[in-house]
Scaffold this active site. Sequence first.
Site, short mmCIF file in Angstrom:
data_model
loop_
_atom_site.label_atom_id
_atom_site.label_comp_id
_atom_site.label_asym_id
_atom_site.label_seq_id
_atom_site.Cartn_x
_atom_site.Cartn_y
_atom_site.Cartn_z
N CYS A 126 32.16 -109.36 -64.55
CA CYS A 126 31.30 -108.59 -65.46
C CYS A 126 29.82 -108.86 -65.25
O CYS A 126 29.00 -107.95 -65.34
CB CYS A 126 31.68 -108.90 -66.90
SG CYS A 126 33.45 -108.94 -67.20
N GLU A 154 40.48 -110.61 -80.20
CA GLU A 154 40.94 -109.25 -79.94
C GLU A 154 42.44 -109.26 -79.68
O GLU A 154 42.98 -110.24 -79.16
CB GLU A 154 40.21 -108.66 -78.73
CG GLU A 154 38.74 -108.42 -78.97
CD GLU A 154 38.04 -107.84 -77.76
OE1 GLU A 154 36.89 -107.44 -77.92
OE2 GLU A 154 38.64 -107.79 -76.67
N SER A 186 40.22 -104.89 -78.75
CA SER A 186 39.46 -104.60 -77.55
C SER A 186 39.06 -103.14 -77.56
O SER A 186 39.75 -102.28 -78.13
CB SER A 186 40.31 -104.88 -76.31
OG SER A 186 39.75 -104.28 -75.17
N LYS A 203 29.92 -109.65 -75.33
CA LYS A 203 29.10 -110.30 -76.36
C LYS A 203 27.69 -110.57 -75.89
O LYS A 203 26.79 -110.80 -76.71
CB LYS A 203 29.76 -111.61 -76.82
CG LYS A 203 31.20 -111.46 -77.27
CD LYS A 203 31.37 -110.34 -78.27
CE LYS A 203 32.81 -110.00 -78.55
NZ LYS A 203 33.56 -109.48 -77.41
N CYS A 224 29.11 -108.66 -69.77
CA CYS A 224 30.31 -108.70 -70.60
C CYS A 224 29.96 -108.56 -72.08
O CYS A 224 28.84 -108.83 -72.51
CB CYS A 224 31.09 -109.99 -70.33
SG CYS A 224 32.76 -109.97 -71.06
N ASP A 242 36.04 -111.59 -72.35
CA ASP A 242 37.16 -111.18 -73.20
C ASP A 242 38.41 -110.92 -72.37
O ASP A 242 39.51 -111.29 -72.76
CB ASP A 242 36.78 -109.91 -73.96
CG ASP A 242 35.72 -110.17 -75.02
OD1 ASP A 242 34.86 -111.02 -74.79
OD2 ASP A 242 35.75 -109.50 -76.06
#
Length: 534
Positions: free
Chosen positions: A29, A424, A450, A104, A102, A61
């Site tokens: 990511c 998630e 998610s 957050k 990614c 995640d």
Amino acid sequence: MLKGIGFDDEALARPLVGIATTWIETMPCNWNQRELARHVRRGIIEAGGTPMEFNTIAVSDGVSMGTEGMKASLVSREVIADSIELVVRGHLLDGLVCLVGCDKTIPAAVMALARLDVPGLVLYNGSIAPGRFRGRDVTIQDVFEAVGAAAAGTMSNADVHELEGVACPGAGACGGQFTANTMATVLEFLGISPAGLNDVPATDPAKPDAAYEAGRIVMRLVRDDVRPSQIITRDAIENAVAAIAATGGSTNGVLHLLAIARELDIPLELEDFDRIAERTPVVADIKPGGRFVATDLHAAGGVALVARELLKAGLVHGDAPNVDGRTLSGVATAVVETPGQEVVVPIERPLKATGGLAILRGNLAPEGCVVKLAGHERLHHRGPARVFDSEEDCFAAVKAKAIKAGDVVVIRYEGPAGGPGMREMLHVTAALVGEGLGEEIALVTDGRFSGATHGLMVGHVAPEAARGGPIAALRDGDTIELDVASRRLSVELSEDEIAARLADITPPAPRYTKGVLARYAKYVSSASEGAVLT
């Protein structure tokens, strides 16, 4: 000390501009950020500034999904925001460019910028390209759903392994309108990312040029003293909510926009999301609810196509500014649409008449909860509860094929404080879809979903179980009704029965007694307030 690492008098006389990267060797990511930072540096230097690069953390995640590690994901948002804030405050930097990837890292960077209110911008390092599996495009969503298909016996373990090997072909964040691309879209509608630059995929040859341009733009912001508080206004927040609704975006956007608004003291309530989504049609045909991925949207003309359609109907504030000096109307007017593209449809013929999420309340969620509406047509479900006190227990039941059509799967004690960290549930939801139950059950949780989740799923139930919410009173077999039209999530129990059950419950002991997760569990607010630290 700065001269000790190569800065001279000339460099130190210029504005000092931080480049905050979230590069980390644990995911694709954010993988290209070291390279992009070089081009941001070049843009800053050529525009008269002195760049100072620094690093912070990220938690994937996708990699941590379905494990104890996922509890670190939402917590990382606060750590990232805090660490960026501390570096900029501690070194008195004049401006800031944040490179994000990614999930957050994106809201965290905006939270930090808003908190600091120094001239700056955020640049998304771009979406991953889709993988190819037996002649079709695939994403990480397909891998998680394949796990359920394997459990159901409709896909072999060898097939899953082959899919896993091709689903993520290189750098970039997850490719559908999952949380990363939802929030990258949000950044452009907030105006805090230069319009069009986030759209460029991670491995596109034009991405270095986008990074260079971000470096040049931040120097104009520094010279003109343009602050984030001048860009991210109430109108900009409303534009961002509309963008989530119009693209069938991730419900995580609710949490993150609540948190961003709080940093700027902008009033924002759950009902604002419901009001805006109710009037905003879905115009982007993007996974998980649609056919295409983010690279297709870029090829079609980009996020500005969505802005153009929403402006046609007066659903966004066209005079909202962007850090690149234009307004949202200016960005939308200048968009170049690829002839024959099918990713963004005319608003006169939307994919769905109303947006991709709704806010429900009721005796199971007095403080509210979020239901995702994109990717399915169901607006009502009534059935018996199957109650689990952790994601692991539920996944074991899914693997054992113990979930039946008609059930309402309840996963509790996974909220911000109870998890802690509000995991998630893609591991579970994708497995249910893979088993063929996606259109036959509903799922209710005080955890999160998610952005890749689709189906009738309700998350962010508040108050959460760990803080005495009614979801803690549920027992197997209780009848739960989910009614989107009336915005209700309820259990067929009297208020007296719910109260009596809650009075008999002994809250479980904290899962962590020291360290960052223990502190987070103690001080985190409700999901209805953005799950921020108080």
